[in-house]
Design a protein around this motif. Structure first.
Motif, PDB file in Angstrom:
ATOM      1  N   ALA A  65       0.818  -1.393  -0.040  1.00  0.00           N
ATOM      2  CA  ALA A  65       0.165   0.120   0.101  1.00  0.00           C
ATOM      3  C   ALA A  65       0.613   1.134   0.103  1.00  0.00           C
ATOM      4  N   THR A  66       2.036   1.191   0.608  1.00  0.00           N
ATOM      5  CA  THR A  66       2.619   2.464   0.830  1.00  0.00           C
ATOM      6  C   THR A  66       3.713   2.596  -0.127  1.00  0.00           C
ATOM      7  N   VAL A  67       4.192   1.784  -0.818  1.00  0.00           N
ATOM      8  CA  VAL A  67       5.142   1.771  -1.986  1.00  0.00           C
ATOM      9  C   VAL A  67       4.299   1.789  -3.492  1.00  0.00           C
ATOM     10  N   PHE A  68       3.698   0.573  -3.547  1.00  0.00           N
ATOM     11  CA  PHE A  68       3.201   0.455  -4.776  1.00  0.00           C
ATOM     12  C   PHE A  68       2.030   1.214  -5.206  1.00  0.00           C
ATOM     13  N   ARG A  69       0.874   1.138  -4.279  1.00  0.00           N
ATOM     14  CA  ARG A  69      -0.367   1.731  -4.259  1.00  0.00           C
ATOM     15  C   ARG A  69      -0.405   3.201  -4.442  1.00  0.00           C
ATOM     16  N   GLN A  70       0.647   3.837  -3.567  1.00  0.00           N
ATOM     17  CA  GLN A  70       0.955   5.181  -3.344  1.00  0.00           C
ATOM     18  C   GLN A  70       1.476   5.670  -4.941  1.00  0.00           C
ATOM     19  N   VAL A  71       2.287   5.079  -5.661  1.00  0.00           N
ATOM     20  CA  VAL A  71       2.765   5.261  -6.912  1.00  0.00           C
ATOM     21  C   VAL A  71       1.744   5.037  -7.874  1.00  0.00           C
ATOM     22  N   SER A  72       0.835   4.070  -7.715  1.00  0.00           N
ATOM     23  CA  SER A  72      -0.211   4.113  -8.410  1.00  0.00           C
ATOM     24  C   SER A  72      -0.920   5.283  -8.618  1.00  0.00           C
ATOM     25  N   MET A  73      -1.317   6.049  -7.475  1.00  0.00           N
ATOM     26  CA  MET A  73      -2.136   7.019  -6.938  1.00  0.00           C
ATOM     27  C   MET A  73      -1.508   8.350  -7.542  1.00  0.00           C
ATOM     28  N   GLN A  97      -5.877  -0.723 -12.308  1.00  0.00           N
ATOM     29  CA  GLN A  97      -5.636  -2.000 -13.131  1.00  0.00           C
ATOM     30  C   GLN A  97      -4.415  -2.321 -13.198  1.00  0.00           C
ATOM     31  N   ASP A  98      -3.524  -1.398 -13.603  1.00  0.00           N
ATOM     32  CA  ASP A  98      -1.839  -1.441 -13.944  1.00  0.00           C
ATOM     33  C   ASP A  98      -1.395  -1.976 -12.662  1.00  0.00           C
ATOM     34  N   ILE A  99      -1.649  -1.608 -11.570  1.00  0.00           N
ATOM     35  CA  ILE A  99      -0.877  -2.120 -10.343  1.00  0.00           C
ATOM     36  C   ILE A  99      -1.236  -3.441  -9.680  1.00  0.00           C
ATOM     37  N   TYR A 100      -2.810  -3.997  -9.997  1.00  0.00           N
ATOM     38  CA  TYR A 100      -3.119  -5.157  -9.600  1.00  0.00           C
ATOM     39  C   TYR A 100      -3.272  -6.019 -10.679  1.00  0.00           C
ATOM     40  N   GLY A 101      -3.166  -5.872 -12.130  1.00  0.00           N
ATOM     41  CA  GLY A 101      -3.257  -6.683 -12.944  1.00  0.00           C
ATOM     42  C   GLY A 101      -4.243  -7.963 -12.900  1.00  0.00           C
ATOM     43  N   GLU A 102      -4.055  -9.108 -13.087  1.00  0.00           N
ATOM     44  CA  GLU A 102      -4.892 -10.039 -13.077  1.00  0.00           C
ATOM     45  C   GLU A 102      -4.985 -10.883 -11.735  1.00  0.00           C
ATOM     46  N   SER A 103      -4.003 -10.179 -10.451  1.00  0.00           N
ATOM     47  CA  SER A 103      -4.135 -10.821  -9.399  1.00  0.00           C
ATOM     48  C   SER A 103      -5.459 -10.122  -8.326  1.00  0.00           C
ATOM     49  N   VAL A 104      -5.896  -9.075  -8.816  1.00  0.00           N
ATOM     50  CA  VAL A 104      -6.864  -8.624  -7.972  1.00  0.00           C
ATOM     51  C   VAL A 104      -8.160  -8.259  -9.133  1.00  0.00           C
ATOM     52  N   THR A 105      -9.379  -8.887  -8.614  1.00  0.00           N
ATOM     53  CA  THR A 105     -10.552  -8.404  -9.440  1.00  0.00           C
ATOM     54  C   THR A 105     -11.208  -7.244  -8.857  1.00  0.00           C
ATOM     55  N   LEU A 106     -11.150  -6.059  -9.866  1.00  0.00           N
ATOM     56  CA  LEU A 106     -11.684  -4.745  -9.114  1.00  0.00           C
ATOM     57  C   LEU A 106     -13.177  -4.876  -9.485  1.00  0.00           C
ATOM     58  N   THR A 107     -14.142  -4.710  -8.327  1.00  0.00           N
ATOM     59  CA  THR A 107     -15.400  -4.299  -8.643  1.00  0.00           C
ATOM     60  C   THR A 107     -15.746  -3.184  -9.258  1.00  0.00           C
ATOM     61  N   GLU A 108     -16.906  -3.095  -9.894  1.00  0.00           N
ATOM     62  CA  GLU A 108     -17.444  -1.864 -10.228  1.00  0.00           C
ATOM     63  C   GLU A 108     -17.578  -0.569  -9.523  1.00  0.00           C
ATOM     64  N   GLY A 109     -18.044  -0.953  -8.277  1.00  0.00           N
ATOM     65  CA  GLY A 109     -18.041   0.259  -7.098  1.00  0.00           C
ATOM     66  C   GLY A 109     -16.719   0.914  -6.910  1.00  0.00           C
ATOM     67  N   TYR A 110     -15.636  -0.080  -6.919  1.00  0.00           N
ATOM     68  CA  TYR A 110     -14.295   0.563  -6.666  1.00  0.00           C
ATOM     69  C   TYR A 110     -14.159   1.824  -7.516  1.00  0.00           C
ATOM     70  N   ASN A 111     -14.883   1.871  -8.744  1.00  0.00           N
ATOM     71  CA  ASN A 111     -14.477   2.993  -9.587  1.00  0.00           C
ATOM     72  C   ASN A 111     -14.472   4.125  -9.002  1.00  0.00           C
ATOM     73  N   LEU A 112     -15.271   4.488  -7.801  1.00  0.00           N
ATOM     74  CA  LEU A 112     -15.620   5.742  -7.263  1.00  0.00           C
ATOM     75  C   LEU A 112     -14.498   5.965  -5.864  1.00  0.00           C
ATOM     76  N   TRP A 113     -13.529   5.080  -5.883  1.00  0.00           N
ATOM     77  CA  TRP A 113     -12.876   5.385  -4.448  1.00  0.00           C
ATOM     78  C   TRP A 113     -11.626   6.343  -4.569  1.00  0.00           C
ATOM     79  N   TRP A 114     -11.472   7.035  -5.912  1.00  0.00           N
ATOM     80  CA  TRP A 114     -10.713   7.853  -5.904  1.00  0.00           C
ATOM     81  C   TRP A 114     -11.127   9.255  -5.060  1.00  0.00           C
TER      82      TRP A 114
END
Length: 598
Positions: free
Chosen positions: A450-458, A489-506
């Motif tokens: 979360a601290t390294v990869f997710r923050q860079v994805s943000m 999607q770039d950070i998680y690739g096929e390892s995590v399925t992103l729900t439609e609701g997650y689209n608003l989490w910005w």
């Protein structure tokens, strides 16, 4: 709604005592200080205006001393307002105080802006002579770094206008965002909860609960999306205007300048991290296997490995952190202990309290305060260690004065993440059961991801929205969501399925609004600390003392010089590989533990 969670963990009565700043919002000292800071600012302008370009060493030293006195007093007023408001954002009187403090700050800065304008107008030969003088050695780094803003400062009148409009512009919109999210309620299992309370459910072992919490968050984000989209658009446009006026080459350049780091260095960091997204994919595939899920959704990312994660009492969290800090260096333990003993921490979960955690440095004449929402999870112990790391850093660096106590954001995270690492390693040493070790390690990797990869994805999301806003104009909610989904999607690739609701989490992330460009500093700090901790494990006696001196330096030197004294060179292109290698090793360790218990 009550703070039942805090009561159960023993944190229900852990609230700070702000009387070292002011006794209350009606404290006569607060009113007197408002009058005094106006008086000092008027006298400062009367004494120095139109004279700065001809200053000698003696004049500059006295002016800087007087300038610090004003900033110290103004910072004290503003810190108190922000701290008391953050514990109850629904309190109209607290909100009024914040606005008054912002307006006072704008008023004073309009009077003082001539000082920066005239200092930067001084010819380089004279300025360099002052910077190199023995008499101004204490202020050398401030003087040196401030000259870097010469291409970006406007004339005095323009600077005054920008300062005045900020009160009803950026500051007002940020306050509106905070109050909107502070007042928001999320319906979960028939109960109205705060954002922080529902976010904490994403760390629960009950998958059904996590899924319902995810849906509750998404529903309220959707209800607020029109307002949040407008706030984002307004602040993106506001920054674009500022950047054009100040001649910054990109949306991130002003942040990098403040962080005392080159654009190219940040680009190398971001590129190196994104090139290693495969570590994220590898980790979440491991976690999916350990949890025995057919599919791994975004609401599964923070699922604990053990189903019966025990609740951690506040007193236990306190002793764990203090013991770890003291074992590393007695002075770290002593300073951290003051936060508990003198009520410098607000940890209770309360209605109206804003979410998240932070350590507020306040002003050098007082001391820092730590803010968090403690709900009895192992991650809360890490959060406490993190914020107290900041607190110790801020406490030690006060001797550098108000102009140099604060560090650039890049190195500001060093002490906090290092504190987390000390506590994590202490917890690991206490465990014998490989299942418990694995569970703790997985939790640590969760946080590191979360601290390294997710923050860079943000950071990639920020880059996308700033660029699109500047090139194409106002963005719709759907456009924000599309850019968010693509970068996630770039950070998680096929390892995590992103729900439609997650689209608003910005839409709920405050860093994008409060401190544009901030988020890469988390990755910078985490990777730096992973390399630093490796250095510590291999070093001989004396590392801890040098570490304390690094914290004491605050922002009184260039980051590469401060860190360099501990044997690391952050200017090397391959420096980031050290931290990423450490993450690789943690994942490898988790895979080996998983093999043992399978």
């Amino acid at each position: 709604m009550t703070n039942n969670v805090s009561d159960q963990t023993g944190a229900g009565n852990i609230t700070w005592d702000l009387s070292d700043l002011y006794a209350s919002i009606d404290d006569p000292d607060l009113q007197d200080d408002k009058k005094r800071v106006r008086k000092l600012a008027k006298e400062f302008a009367s004494s120095y205006k139109d004279n700065v370009t001809e200053f000698d060493e003696k004049n500059m030293k006295q002016a800087l001393h007087d300038y610090e006195e004003i900033l110290e007093l103004l910072g004290k007023i503003g810190s108190y307002a922000q701290l008391i408001w953050s514990t109850d954002t629904s309190n109209a009187e607290y909100g009024k105080l914040v606005q008054q403090a912002n307006e006072l700050s704008s008023e004073i800065h309009q009077q003082l802006v001539f000082f920066d304008v005239e200092w930067l107008a001084m010819d380089d030969e004279r300025a360099n002579r002052l910077i190199e003088s023995e008499e101004l050695r204490y202020y050398q780094h401030h003087l040196e770094t401030s000259r870097r803003y010469k291409p970006h400062i406007l004339d005095e009148k323009a600077e005054q206008v920008l300062s005045a409009k900020k009160v009803t512009g950026r500051s007002a919109w940020n306050r509106f965002f905070d109050e909107t999210m502070g007042a928001a309620r999320f319906t979960l299992d028939g109960e109205e909860l705060t954002q922080q309370e529902v976010l904490s459910k994403l760390h629960e072992p009950d998958r059904g609960l996590r899924k319902r919490a995810h849906a509750a968050l998404t529903e309220t984000f959707s209800e607020l999306s029109r307002s949040l989209t407008f706030i984002f658009n307004t602040l993106l446009a506001d920054k674009h205007t500022d950047d054009k006026l100040r001649n910054y080459s990109s949306w991130i350049s002003s942040r990098n300048l403040a962080n005392e780091i080159e654009d190219d260095t940040v680009d190398i960091l971001v590129d190196t991290v994104t090139d290693n997204y495969h570590l994220v994919h590898r980790f979440y595939k491991l976690k999916q296997s350990l949890l025995d899920y057919d599919e791994f959704y975004d609401y599964d990312r923070y699922a604990p490995l053990l189903q019966n994660e025990k609740e951690i009492r506040w007193d236990n969290a306190r002793s764990t952190v203090l013991d770890s800090y003291t074992d590393f260096h007695p002075e770290m333990g002593r300073i951290a202990g003051e936060f508990f003993d003198k009520d410098w921490i607000d940890a209770a979960i309360k209605p109206g309290k804003r979410g998240g955690a932070y350590s507020a440095s306040t002003v050098p004449s007082v001391h820092p305060y730590v803010f968090m929402n403690f709900d009895g999870k192992i991650r809360d112990v890490q959060t406490l260690a993190h914020e107290l790391g900041h607190g110790v850093h801020q406490y030690l660096s006060r001797e550098q004065g108000v102009l140099q106590a604060n560090t650039p954001l890049t190195t500001a995270e060093t002490a906090s993440v290092f504190g987390e690492m000390l506590v994590f390693q202490a917890l690991m040493r206490e465990l014998d059961d490989p299942r418990e070790k694995l569970a703790l390690l997985i939790g640590k990797i969760d946080d590191t991801i979360a601290t390294v990869f997710r923050q860079v994805s943000m950071n990639r999301f920020e880059h996308a929205i700033h660029t699109k806003r500047r090139e194409e104009g106002e963005l719709t909610t759907e456009e924000f969501s599309s850019l968010w989904r693509r970068t996630q999607q770039d950070i998680y690739g096929e390892s995590v399925t992103l729900t439609e609701g997650y689209n608003l989490w910005w839409s709920y992330i405050p860093h994008f609004l409060h401190t544009p460009g901030y988020v890469y500093a988390y990755a910078f700090g985490e990777l730096l600390v992973l390399a630093l901790y490796e250095q510590y494990t291999q070093s001989e006696a004396g590392f801890a003392d040098r570490y304390i001196e690094m914290l004491r330096a605050g922002g009184a030197d260039w980051p590469e010089h401060i860190v360099g004294k501990l044997g690391l060179d952050i200017t090397q292109p391959d420096f980031w590989d050290k931290g990423l290698t450490a993450i690789d090793h943690m994942i490898e360790q988790a895979e080996e533990l998983a093999q043992k218990i399978s």
